[in-house]
Design a protein around this motif. Sequence first.
Motif, PDB file in Angstrom:
ATOM      1  N   ASP A 288       0.913  -1.114   0.031  1.00 30.09           N
ATOM      2  CA  ASP A 288      -0.064   0.059   0.017  1.00 30.09           C
ATOM      3  C   ASP A 288       0.827   1.244   0.011  1.00 30.09           C
ATOM      4  O   ASP A 288       0.612   2.407  -0.404  1.00 30.09           O
ATOM      5  N   VAL A 289       2.125   1.244   0.699  1.00 34.15           N
ATOM      6  CA  VAL A 289       3.030   2.340   0.663  1.00 34.15           C
ATOM      7  C   VAL A 289       3.487   2.616  -0.797  1.00 34.15           C
ATOM      8  O   VAL A 289       3.648   3.562  -1.261  1.00 34.15           O
ATOM      9  N   VAL A 290       3.923   1.473  -1.395  1.00 30.91           N
ATOM     10  CA  VAL A 290       4.566   1.657  -2.766  1.00 30.91           C
ATOM     11  C   VAL A 290       3.313   2.039  -3.792  1.00 30.91           C
ATOM     12  O   VAL A 290       3.856   2.888  -4.473  1.00 30.91           O
ATOM     13  N   GLU A 291       2.077   1.683  -3.302  1.00 35.79           N
ATOM     14  CA  GLU A 291       1.204   2.253  -4.247  1.00 35.79           C
ATOM     15  C   GLU A 291       1.074   3.872  -4.083  1.00 35.79           C
ATOM     16  O   GLU A 291       0.941   4.767  -4.944  1.00 35.79           O
ATOM     17  N   GLN A 292       1.216   4.190  -2.975  1.00 34.03           N
ATOM     18  CA  GLN A 292       1.240   5.666  -2.556  1.00 34.03           C
ATOM     19  C   GLN A 292       2.058   6.392  -3.370  1.00 34.03           C
ATOM     20  O   GLN A 292       1.982   7.628  -4.062  1.00 34.03           O
ATOM     21  N   ALA A 293       3.482   5.905  -3.172  1.00 32.04           N
ATOM     22  CA  ALA A 293       4.511   6.410  -4.031  1.00 32.04           C
ATOM     23  C   ALA A 293       4.500   6.312  -5.339  1.00 32.04           C
ATOM     24  O   ALA A 293       4.761   7.715  -6.198  1.00 32.04           O
TER      25      ALA A 293
ATOM     26  N   ASP B 200       5.697   7.187 -18.981  1.00 26.34           N
ATOM     27  CA  ASP B 200       5.329   6.008 -19.344  1.00 26.34           C
ATOM     28  C   ASP B 200       5.538   5.268 -18.013  1.00 26.34           C
ATOM     29  O   ASP B 200       6.624   4.661 -17.772  1.00 26.34           O
ATOM     30  N   ALA B 201       4.331   5.293 -17.263  1.00 23.83           N
ATOM     31  CA  ALA B 201       4.353   4.594 -15.893  1.00 23.83           C
ATOM     32  C   ALA B 201       4.904   3.138 -15.904  1.00 23.83           C
ATOM     33  O   ALA B 201       5.442   2.514 -14.800  1.00 23.83           O
ATOM     34  N   ARG B 202       4.790   2.324 -16.887  1.00 23.77           N
ATOM     35  CA  ARG B 202       5.133   1.020 -17.062  1.00 23.77           C
ATOM     36  C   ARG B 202       6.608   0.927 -16.758  1.00 23.77           C
ATOM     37  O   ARG B 202       7.018  -0.192 -16.364  1.00 23.77           O
ATOM     38  N   SER B 203       7.501   1.735 -17.022  1.00 23.13           N
ATOM     39  CA  SER B 203       8.739   1.855 -16.802  1.00 23.13           C
ATOM     40  C   SER B 203       9.048   1.513 -15.090  1.00 23.13           C
ATOM     41  O   SER B 203      10.062   0.982 -14.828  1.00 23.13           O
ATOM     42  N   LEU B 204       8.175   2.482 -14.379  1.00 19.62           N
ATOM     43  CA  LEU B 204       8.352   2.480 -13.102  1.00 19.62           C
ATOM     44  C   LEU B 204       8.139   0.780 -12.432  1.00 19.62           C
ATOM     45  O   LEU B 204       8.520   0.222 -11.485  1.00 19.62           O
ATOM     46  N   LEU B 205       6.888   0.344 -12.960  1.00 22.85           N
ATOM     47  CA  LEU B 205       6.443  -1.033 -12.270  1.00 22.85           C
ATOM     48  C   LEU B 205       7.302  -1.999 -12.790  1.00 22.85           C
ATOM     49  O   LEU B 205       7.364  -3.092 -12.215  1.00 22.85           O
ATOM     50  N   LEU B 206       7.822  -2.009 -14.152  1.00 22.88           N
ATOM     51  CA  LEU B 206       8.895  -2.836 -14.640  1.00 22.88           C
ATOM     52  C   LEU B 206      10.181  -2.990 -13.723  1.00 22.88           C
ATOM     53  O   LEU B 206      10.605  -3.943 -13.290  1.00 22.88           O
TER      54      LEU B 206
ATOM     55  N   GLU C 114       4.856 -18.228  -9.439  1.00 16.63           N
ATOM     56  CA  GLU C 114       3.871 -16.883  -9.670  1.00 16.63           C
ATOM     57  C   GLU C 114       4.442 -15.689  -9.822  1.00 16.63           C
ATOM     58  O   GLU C 114       3.712 -14.751 -10.420  1.00 16.63           O
ATOM     59  N   ALA C 115       5.763 -15.770  -9.672  1.00 16.99           N
ATOM     60  CA  ALA C 115       6.330 -14.328  -9.645  1.00 16.99           C
ATOM     61  C   ALA C 115       6.702 -14.069 -10.925  1.00 16.99           C
ATOM     62  O   ALA C 115       7.875 -13.904 -11.686  1.00 16.99           O
ATOM     63  N   THR C 116       5.582 -13.755 -11.721  1.00 15.80           N
ATOM     64  CA  THR C 116       5.777 -13.364 -13.268  1.00 15.80           C
ATOM     65  C   THR C 116       5.178 -11.918 -13.476  1.00 15.80           C
ATOM     66  O   THR C 116       4.040 -11.716 -12.793  1.00 15.80           O
ATOM     67  N   MET C 117       5.760 -11.134 -14.283  1.00 15.44           N
ATOM     68  CA  MET C 117       5.430  -9.834 -14.566  1.00 15.44           C
ATOM     69  C   MET C 117       4.128  -9.765 -15.270  1.00 15.44           C
ATOM     70  O   MET C 117       4.074 -10.561 -16.437  1.00 15.44           O
ATOM     71  N   PRO C 118       2.965  -8.983 -14.819  1.00 10.49           N
ATOM     72  CA  PRO C 118       1.935  -9.351 -15.512  1.00 10.49           C
ATOM     73  C   PRO C 118       1.851  -8.287 -16.954  1.00 10.49           C
ATOM     74  O   PRO C 118       2.847  -7.444 -17.053  1.00 10.49           O
ATOM     75  N   ALA C 119       1.142  -8.672 -17.701  1.00 11.69           N
ATOM     76  CA  ALA C 119       0.875  -7.820 -18.936  1.00 11.69           C
ATOM     77  C   ALA C 119       0.438  -6.347 -18.612  1.00 11.69           C
ATOM     78  O   ALA C 119      -0.320  -6.100 -17.942  1.00 11.69           O
ATOM     79  N   LEU C 120       1.122  -5.423 -19.083  1.00  6.55           N
ATOM     80  CA  LEU C 120       0.638  -4.038 -18.890  1.00  6.55           C
ATOM     81  C   LEU C 120       0.207  -3.244 -20.063  1.00  6.55           C
ATOM     82  O   LEU C 120       0.916  -3.412 -21.299  1.00  6.55           O
TER      83      LEU C 120
ATOM     84  N   ALA D 285      -5.086   0.841 -14.413  1.00  2.00           N
ATOM     85  CA  ALA D 285      -5.013  -0.699 -14.601  1.00  2.00           C
ATOM     86  C   ALA D 285      -3.909  -1.422 -14.631  1.00  2.00           C
ATOM     87  O   ALA D 285      -3.966  -2.528 -14.008  1.00  2.00           O
ATOM     88  N   ASP D 286      -2.775  -0.613 -14.873  1.00  5.72           N
ATOM     89  CA  ASP D 286      -1.487  -1.402 -14.795  1.00  5.72           C
ATOM     90  C   ASP D 286      -0.862  -1.731 -13.421  1.00  5.72           C
ATOM     91  O   ASP D 286      -0.619  -2.663 -12.903  1.00  5.72           O
ATOM     92  N   TRP D 287      -1.525  -0.550 -12.423  1.00  8.80           N
ATOM     93  CA  TRP D 287      -1.120  -0.684 -10.905  1.00  8.80           C
ATOM     94  C   TRP D 287      -1.978  -1.825 -10.385  1.00  8.80           C
ATOM     95  O   TRP D 287      -1.515  -2.618  -9.655  1.00  8.80           O
ATOM     96  N   ALA D 288      -3.233  -2.033 -10.839  1.00  8.69           N
ATOM     97  CA  ALA D 288      -4.009  -3.111 -10.333  1.00  8.69           C
ATOM     98  C   ALA D 288      -3.525  -4.377 -10.603  1.00  8.69           C
ATOM     99  O   ALA D 288      -3.388  -5.447  -9.764  1.00  8.69           O
ATOM    100  N   ALA D 289      -3.108  -4.592 -11.834  1.00  9.72           N
ATOM    101  CA  ALA D 289      -2.340  -5.692 -12.501  1.00  9.72           C
ATOM    102  C   ALA D 289      -0.969  -6.122 -11.642  1.00  9.72           C
ATOM    103  O   ALA D 289      -0.908  -7.027 -11.246  1.00  9.72           O
ATOM    104  N   PHE D 290      -0.323  -5.134 -11.509  1.00 13.94           N
ATOM    105  CA  PHE D 290       0.917  -5.161 -10.728  1.00 13.94           C
ATOM    106  C   PHE D 290       0.669  -5.533  -9.199  1.00 13.94           C
ATOM    107  O   PHE D 290       1.277  -6.640  -8.732  1.00 13.94           O
ATOM    108  N   GLU D 291      -0.273  -5.052  -8.486  1.00 11.76           N
ATOM    109  CA  GLU D 291      -0.453  -5.242  -7.329  1.00 11.76           C
ATOM    110  C   GLU D 291      -1.148  -6.728  -7.034  1.00 11.76           C
ATOM    111  O   GLU D 291      -0.796  -7.331  -6.275  1.00 11.76           O
ATOM    112  N   ALA D 292      -2.019  -7.126  -8.090  1.00 14.69           N
ATOM    113  CA  ALA D 292      -2.403  -8.376  -7.926  1.00 14.69           C
ATOM    114  C   ALA D 292      -1.430  -9.443  -8.016  1.00 14.69           C
ATOM    115  O   ALA D 292      -1.439 -10.445  -7.310  1.00 14.69           O
ATOM    116  N   ALA D 293      -0.590  -9.320  -8.860  1.00 14.29           N
ATOM    117  CA  ALA D 293       0.488 -10.361  -9.208  1.00 14.29           C
ATOM    118  C   ALA D 293       1.484 -10.173  -7.916  1.00 14.29           C
ATOM    119  O   ALA D 293       1.982 -11.252  -7.501  1.00 14.29           O
ATOM    120  N   TYR D 294       1.741  -9.075  -7.207  1.00 15.37           N
ATOM    121  CA  TYR D 294       2.452  -9.137  -6.147  1.00 15.37           C
ATOM    122  C   TYR D 294       1.851  -9.640  -4.897  1.00 15.37           C
ATOM    123  O   TYR D 294       2.752 -10.636  -4.173  1.00 15.37           O
TER     124      TYR D 294
END
Length: 478
Positions: free
Chosen positions: A58-63, A78-84, A103-109, A115-124
């Motif tokens: 949740d703190v990562v999401e805030q940042a 392009d926020a995908r560079s941060l999530l990658l 299961e530690a596989t990067m989701p499609a962005l 939406a990309d954050w939601a996918a990232f958080e779900a995988a995390y």
Amino acid sequence: MSGKGVAAGLALLFLLTACTGQTPPRAEAVRATEAGTSACAHPPRGTDPGPQTPVTIDVVEQAYFCILAYHYSGATLDARSLLLAGFAAFTQELNRAGHDLPEATMPALGGDRSADWAAFEAAYRRVTERLPDDGELREKLAAATLRAVVAALGDNHARWAPGRRPPPGYYDGDQYGLGLRASLRAQVGENPGVALPPLFVTAVLGGAAEKAGLRPGDVIESIDGSAPFIGGQVTSAAIAALYPQYPQADPVRLQVRRGGSSRTVTLKPGLFQPDPDAVRPVTAKILHDDVAYVRLGGFGPDAADRVLKEIARLRAGRTLTGLVLDLRGNGGGSPDEVNRLLGGFAHGKVTAYLCRVDGRCDTMRTDDTVPLVGLPLVVLIDRACASACEHFGSVVKDLRLGTLVGTRTAGAMPGPAQPYLLGNNTVLTLPSRRHLAPGREVIDRIGVAPHHHVPPAAKDAAAGRDAALAKALTLLRG
């Protein structure tokens, strides 16, 4: 962040942009801004935010949303560079802990920030839910992820600062480390391509270095058995070893050459009281031919007035022929102090432009309430002159207020940073506008080049010679 890391991040960003052929739509930028506004805010002045709590997803999401809302590149990033970058750090930390999972596989962005954050958080969360109930491990994973998200900006003024507890026995004025300074300064860690061999001691401040009998000019041939330069490039391990931060406490083994002989010394990091002369904010004296010399260690509170008072003191009862302002090792500070000191050398001048991503810029100007000094000026700079120090140097050069002598500055000048408080009571700092010099050139990652390049040398340090200062005096005499 290393030069290679910055280049890789930029390459990834360009690749992603090329693949999509678009920047985030305006509606998405607005959503990110709204999320960021609610996600983080400036720390309340004069109020203790409370004890630091563990880092969570949740703190990562805030940042993440704070960056999109407040960093100067946030609207077009392009926020995908941060999530990658964050997911890469997450999996690396999993591997180090011996808990890598299929299961530690990067989701499609897809490019939608929310939406990309939601996918990232779900995988995390899928991965962390399968891990042992180990709070320390979970915090390490979240901290590594957050640190990588911030580092992916490639901006050394964008920082996440978890609180550091002081070492046991700490008193005001104490420093922690090996007790030395070297020709390779800590700022070089953000831009390692600027470092040149050989590596040598430039000052002994106290502590373990003093006890071991080290002296300026001693050449450091190896650190813990490894060469500090490999293929002409400084190693990150060399920087980390020379400038340990508490609680790092492992002894550091140096092979040191003085003259024709070498020896090995082992230095243990610890608290020490540094030599007062080495850390005094401002020092001043008269040099040959009635030249005033003033060294300024940082643009902290009242820095400009301190310098101006020292010049006035040295001027009393004599006619000065010039001024040498030594900014070597000056790590920066307040831009207001820079503009006030510049007011002593010019009036009515623009000293910088602070620009938003849409190209709109605000100006910074000289403080014209300061009386003009009216002396020929030479400024000494080096690779440890960073941030506000580079602001000063760029103005001197662009407005032809004096002459710069030494080496190129650090290239750590993206823009003034603002603090934002995250939910676990740690602070994220972000520049909201980008700094441009008076000539509208970018200083960040490039630095300010001197008019006269005079690099430090081990033989000069050993002999107590200051080649840059000697050059400054020659210029003022001419």
